[in-house]
Structure formats: structure tokens, C-alpha cells
Design an enzyme around this catalytic site. Structure first.
Site, short mmCIF file in Angstrom:
data_model
loop_
_atom_site.label_atom_id
_atom_site.label_comp_id
_atom_site.label_asym_id
_atom_site.label_seq_id
_atom_site.Cartn_x
_atom_site.Cartn_y
_atom_site.Cartn_z
N ASN A 293 0.85 -1.19 0.00
CA ASN A 293 0.00 0.00 0.00
C ASN A 293 0.89 1.24 0.00
OD1 ASN A 293 -1.95 1.96 0.36
ND2 ASN A 293 -2.34 1.45 2.51
N LYS B 240 -0.01 4.27 -0.24
CA LYS B 240 -0.70 5.42 0.38
C LYS B 240 -0.53 6.65 -0.52
CE LYS B 240 -0.19 3.32 4.89
NZ LYS B 240 0.02 3.50 6.34
N HIS C 140 -9.48 1.09 5.54
CA HIS C 140 -8.17 1.26 6.19
C HIS C 140 -8.32 2.17 7.40
CE1 HIS C 140 -3.97 2.43 6.76
NE2 HIS C 140 -3.65 1.38 6.04
N GLU D 200 -6.67 4.54 8.47
CA GLU D 200 -6.47 5.96 8.18
C GLU D 200 -7.73 6.57 7.56
OE1 GLU D 200 -1.69 5.33 7.63
OE2 GLU D 200 -2.96 5.51 5.86
N GLU E 90 -5.02 -4.73 10.94
CA GLU E 90 -4.02 -3.68 11.14
C GLU E 90 -4.33 -2.90 12.41
OE1 GLU E 90 -1.78 -1.87 7.44
OE2 GLU E 90 -3.83 -1.19 7.52
N GLY F 66 3.09 2.62 10.93
CA GLY F 66 4.09 3.69 10.89
C GLY F 66 4.97 3.76 12.11
N SER G 39 3.65 -1.96 10.49
CA SER G 39 5.09 -2.05 10.73
C SER G 39 5.69 -3.39 10.29
CB SER G 39 5.41 -1.81 12.22
OG SER G 39 5.05 -0.50 12.59
#
Length: 259
Positions: A12, A14, A99, A101, A169, A175, A214
Site C-alpha cells: 500500500n 498510500k 483502512h 487511516e 491492522e 508507521g 510495521s
């Protein structure tokens, strides 16, 4: 890893990547063609601006292409949005939905995600449905409750291994260098499998469950060795071709060792 399920590694990108990145994509497609075709499925999800070009570059190789999000409607007055049909028109095969985010930054609910899953199915795309908890929820031991509700409310009835992939996730791991303990991951992925089987029967046994958050070359083998981890959703490491290939190679080694 589950021996009878072909593992899937998804990159991904992003909101990263431009045309300069396409040279690396060509290298990735070439390497995937010669090293991973029989043992590991590999998907790259670049920004929507690169979808069609990415598919053109990967044509003739087993490297597959996906999008990072879609709108739940096929057409309409939705300025700036992209429908699943438009993604399919770019010849992509997958789409990430839900996702963390998107759930956090755009306040997407489980209901929103379910609508996008249906849109993917409608357009002939396989949906990669993301689920996961916040750090506060993890520390409060609410993971089981959160995961159960997200799977129940985000995935419509009728899901099969052909149109649905789950990506666990934990939001707090993305991150960072922190991930849940291997014991926790084993328990969480076992819970996800149990929910899928109870909802979708034999299809639930074959729906692939990815881990994301990660994932790096240094920890890929350890993570992918866990039962019911059928691959990985890779963020930052997917932007570096060498790192992404190293993760794919770790997965392939496990397959060859009959995990």
C-alpha cells in the site's frame, strides 16, 4: 501461515509515488515474474493517478494491481471520488477498503465500509477489508469486541475467498516500530478465522487474513510464521523495492518450508 492457502503480500503506497516510481515498479514486476509466480500472490496499490499505468507496466507478469479506496456508488455527483467501476476500468483487480487511516481521518464507519465492499463486488474487484483497534482499545483489552463488531458490520453476507481478504491492522502499530506480541497476534488471527467460519462456513476457512502494521524485512518471517496469518499488508516498506521484495522472499521461504 496456513499451508493450504496461497499467501498474499500487498503493498500500500498510500499518498506516495509519482511517475518516477514506475521504474521501480517495472523492476518489481520483472522480479515477481521470475521468483514468486508459483508460491506467493503479490499486489501493489499505488495512488489512483498511477493505476492504469501501473497495470500497463505489470502486464504479462503475475504482479497484480489494486486501489486504495473507492466510493460506494457507481456514478454521481461525488466530486473528487472514484468509483469501483472506474478502478476496474483501469484494469485493477483489488481495492483496499476500511483502512484505519480512512476510518480515522475521514470518519468512515463500519456501515460505510460495508457499502464499499459491496461496490467492489459489484465491479468485480476483490475487497481487502481492513480492521483493527486503537492503542487505547488494545490496552483496555477490547480487541475481541472491536474486531468482532468490525467483521460483523463491515463485511456483507455472501463473502467468499474470491472476493474478500481481511487485513488486521492495529491502528497504533502503523508507521511505528511497535507491533502486538506474537501471542496476541496468534489469538487475534484465530479469533478472526473463527468469526469468518461461523459467518461464511467453508468459505471462511479459505478467506485469507493478512497482518499489517510495521511489517519490515526484519520481522516478516516471524510474523508470517503465525498460524492464520496468510500474508501481509505492507505500508512504508512497500515504497522500497528491495525491502518489499525481501518481505516477499521471506514469505516464499516459509511456503517452501511447508508452513
Amino acid at each position: 501461515m496456513t499451508p493450504d492457502l496461497k499467501p498474499l503480500i500487498v503493498g500500500n503506497w498510500k499518498m506516495n509515488g509519482d511517475r518516477d516510481q514506475l521504474d521501480q515498479l517495472a523492476i518489481l514486476a520483472h522480479r515477481i515474474s521470475h521468483e514468486f509466480q508459483q508460491s506467493v500472490d503479490v499486489v501493489v496499490c499505488p495512488p489512483a493517478t498511477l493505476l492504469y499505468v501501473a497495470k500497463t507496466i505489470s502486464e504479462g507478469s503475475p504482479l497484480m494491481v489494486g486501489a486504495q479506496d473507492c466510493h460506494n456508488e457507481a456514478t454521481g455527483a461525488h466530486t473528487g471520488d472514484i468509483s469501483a467501476e472506474m478502478i476496474a476500468d483501469c484494469l485493477a483487480e483489488f481495492c483496499i477498503v476500511g483502512h484505519s487511516e480512512r476510518r480515522n481521518n475521514h470518519r468512515e464507519t463500519n456501515s460505510h465500509v460495508a457499502g464499499k465492499v459491496k461496490a467492489c463486488w459489484r465491479a468485480g474487484l476483490a475487497s481487502i477489508v481492513c480492521i483493527g483497534e486503537t492503542k487505547a482499545q488494545y490496552d483496555a483489552c477490547e480487541v475481541d469486541m472491536i474486531i468482532t463488531k468490525q467483521i460483523t458490520d463491515s463485511i456483507p453476507e455472501g463473502a467468499t475467498e474470491k472476493d474478500t481478504i481481511i487485513a488486521y491492522e492495529p491502528f497504533w502499530a502503523i508507521g511505528s516500530t511497535k507491533i502486538p506480541s506474537l501471542k496476541s497476534l496468534k489469538e487475534i488471527h484465530a479469533l478472526i478465522r473463527d468469526i469468518l467460519v461461523r459467518r461464511f462456513g467453508d468459505h471462511g476457512l479459505r478467506i485469507r487474513i493478512l497482518y499489517g502494521g510495521s511489517v519490515r524485512p526484519e520481522n516478516a518471517t516471524e510474523l508470517l510464521s503465525i498460524q492464520n496469518v496468510n500474508g501481509a499488508l505492507v505500508g512504508g516498506a512497500s515504497l522500497q523495492t528491495a525491502d518489499f521484495l525481501a518481505i516477499c522472499q521471506s514469505c516464499q521461504s516459509l511456503v517452501r518450508n511447508h508452513y
